[in-house]
Motif scaffolding. Sequence first.
Motif, PDB file in Angstrom:
ATOM      1  N   LEU A 127      53.970  45.860  39.079  1.00  0.00           N
ATOM      2  CA  LEU A 127      53.768  46.585  37.822  1.00  0.00           C
ATOM      3  C   LEU A 127      52.513  47.452  37.836  1.00  0.00           C
ATOM      4  CD1 LEU A 127      54.899  43.992  35.157  1.00  0.00           C
ATOM      5  CD2 LEU A 127      55.902  46.217  35.609  1.00  0.00           C
ATOM      6  N   GLY A 128      51.756  47.399  38.911  1.00  0.00           N
ATOM      7  CA  GLY A 128      50.621  48.302  39.028  1.00  0.00           C
ATOM      8  C   GLY A 128      49.254  47.665  39.034  1.00  0.00           C
ATOM      9  N   ALA A 129      49.152  46.348  39.094  1.00  0.00           N
ATOM     10  CA  ALA A 129      47.837  45.716  39.178  1.00  0.00           C
ATOM     11  C   ALA A 129      47.258  45.976  40.567  1.00  0.00           C
ATOM     12  CB  ALA A 129      47.938  44.219  38.918  1.00  0.00           C
ATOM     13  N   GLU A 130      45.965  46.234  40.615  1.00  0.00           N
ATOM     14  CA  GLU A 130      45.290  46.505  41.886  1.00  0.00           C
ATOM     15  C   GLU A 130      44.895  45.222  42.602  1.00  0.00           C
ATOM     16  OE1 GLU A 130      44.534  49.648  43.038  1.00  0.00           O
ATOM     17  OE2 GLU A 130      45.478  50.559  41.296  1.00  0.00           O
ATOM     18  N   ASP A 131      44.584  44.201  41.811  1.00  0.00           N
ATOM     19  CA  ASP A 131      44.103  42.953  42.387  1.00  0.00           C
ATOM     20  C   ASP A 131      44.501  41.803  41.482  1.00  0.00           C
ATOM     21  OD1 ASP A 131      42.792  41.216  44.110  1.00  0.00           O
ATOM     22  OD2 ASP A 131      40.921  42.341  44.103  1.00  0.00           O
ATOM     23  N   TYR A 132      44.373  40.603  41.990  1.00  0.00           N
ATOM     24  CA  TYR A 132      44.805  39.397  41.305  1.00  0.00           C
ATOM     25  C   TYR A 132      43.746  38.339  41.543  1.00  0.00           C
ATOM     26  CZ  TYR A 132      48.217  35.801  39.993  1.00  0.00           C
ATOM     27  OH  TYR A 132      48.887  34.771  39.380  1.00  0.00           O
ATOM     28  N   LEU A 133      43.039  37.925  40.494  1.00  0.00           N
ATOM     29  CA  LEU A 133      41.989  36.925  40.627  1.00  0.00           C
ATOM     30  C   LEU A 133      42.383  35.656  39.878  1.00  0.00           C
ATOM     31  CD1 LEU A 133      38.829  39.120  39.929  1.00  0.00           C
ATOM     32  CD2 LEU A 133      39.727  38.415  42.149  1.00  0.00           C
ATOM     33  N   ALA A 134      42.108  34.526  40.501  1.00  0.00           N
ATOM     34  CA  ALA A 134      42.386  33.245  39.856  1.00  0.00           C
ATOM     35  C   ALA A 134      41.141  32.780  39.109  1.00  0.00           C
ATOM     36  CB  ALA A 134      42.793  32.207  40.894  1.00  0.00           C
ATOM     37  N   LYS A 135      41.354  32.189  37.939  1.00  0.00           N
ATOM     38  CA  LYS A 135      40.239  31.608  37.196  1.00  0.00           C
ATOM     39  C   LYS A 135      39.842  30.323  37.899  1.00  0.00           C
ATOM     40  CE  LYS A 135      41.367  33.284  32.567  1.00  0.00           C
ATOM     41  NZ  LYS A 135      41.799  32.888  31.235  1.00  0.00           N
ATOM     42  N   PRO A 136      38.630  29.933  37.921  1.00  0.00           N
ATOM     43  CA  PRO A 136      37.496  30.613  37.314  1.00  0.00           C
ATOM     44  C   PRO A 136      36.941  31.688  38.244  1.00  0.00           C
ATOM     45  CG  PRO A 136      36.780  28.534  38.249  1.00  0.00           C
ATOM     46  CD  PRO A 136      38.257  28.643  38.501  1.00  0.00           C
ATOM     47  N   ALA A 137      36.801  32.881  37.744  1.00  0.00           N
ATOM     48  CA  ALA A 137      36.189  33.983  38.495  1.00  0.00           C
ATOM     49  C   ALA A 137      34.931  34.389  37.742  1.00  0.00           C
ATOM     50  CB  ALA A 137      37.152  35.156  38.590  1.00  0.00           C
ATOM     51  N   ASP A 138      33.859  34.653  38.477  1.00  0.00           N
ATOM     52  CA  ASP A 138      32.624  35.035  37.785  1.00  0.00           C
ATOM     53  C   ASP A 138      32.532  36.554  37.654  1.00  0.00           C
ATOM     54  OD1 ASP A 138      31.716  36.032  40.224  1.00  0.00           O
ATOM     55  OD2 ASP A 138      30.377  34.347  40.613  1.00  0.00           O
ATOM     56  N   ALA A 139      31.539  37.001  36.906  1.00  0.00           N
ATOM     57  CA  ALA A 139      31.382  38.431  36.612  1.00  0.00           C
ATOM     58  C   ALA A 139      31.198  39.256  37.883  1.00  0.00           C
ATOM     59  CB  ALA A 139      30.214  38.642  35.652  1.00  0.00           C
ATOM     60  N   ASP A 140      30.510  38.709  38.887  1.00  0.00           N
ATOM     61  CA  ASP A 140      30.306  39.453  40.129  1.00  0.00           C
ATOM     62  C   ASP A 140      31.625  39.683  40.864  1.00  0.00           C
ATOM     63  OD1 ASP A 140      27.555  39.679  39.759  1.00  0.00           O
ATOM     64  OD2 ASP A 140      27.138  37.804  40.821  1.00  0.00           O
ATOM     65  N   GLU A 141      32.475  38.662  40.918  1.00  0.00           N
ATOM     66  CA  GLU A 141      33.785  38.805  41.563  1.00  0.00           C
ATOM     67  C   GLU A 141      34.641  39.837  40.826  1.00  0.00           C
ATOM     68  OE1 GLU A 141      35.639  34.846  43.133  1.00  0.00           O
ATOM     69  OE2 GLU A 141      34.462  34.381  41.330  1.00  0.00           O
ATOM     70  N   ILE A 142      34.616  39.770  39.502  1.00  0.00           N
ATOM     71  CA  ILE A 142      35.412  40.690  38.686  1.00  0.00           C
ATOM     72  C   ILE A 142      34.909  42.120  38.863  1.00  0.00           C
ATOM     73  CG2 ILE A 142      36.003  41.322  36.310  1.00  0.00           C
ATOM     74  CD1 ILE A 142      35.957  38.220  35.744  1.00  0.00           C
TER      75      ILE A 142
END
Length: 181
Positions: free
Chosen positions: A102-117
């Motif tokens: 659907l067009g997402a560039e990346d996929y992060l699993a929680k818990p993700a911190d602000a630096d990773e995001i």
Amino acid sequence: MTDDAIGPDNSLLIVDDDGPFIRRLAKAMEARGFAVESAESVNEGINRARARPPQYALVDLRLGDGNGLDVIAAIRQNKADARVIVLTGYGNIATAVNAVKLGAEDYLAKPADADEIYAALVRSPGDKVEPPENPMSADRVRWEHIQRVYEMCERNVSETARRLNMHRRTLQRILAKRAPK
């Protein structure tokens, strides 16, 4: 003030149904140069994406009123070059593939911190992701999963045990212990 990695359009839409998480993340992203808007539901996210299409978006997949994939579709309809990152506590391969289609560039699993995001938001399309220096242990991953299901079941031990296919007393012992490292 904008960061060179962000570019001239620094608009960021954060869509998540966890209010305290959104507020903390919004502050962190504003400090990094983004102009942040937030939404706590699919409907609100779609409306914001239509009113002011963001250049960057962070969208949770599971929201109280539906699926975050609907928000991604609305963002893509209104701004085809937007950089969309999916953030979820319910990561699995099928939803990751669907989000990317659907067009997402990346996929992060929680818990993700602000630096990773932040890194995921400003990463160039061809850049490879570095493996984490300190990945979570298998015990920690299991504990996190149990905690998510427990919260999803509104802290009902019996319902959580049923969904996890484990004995209620075993679950109670796990919940009584500290989180593993």
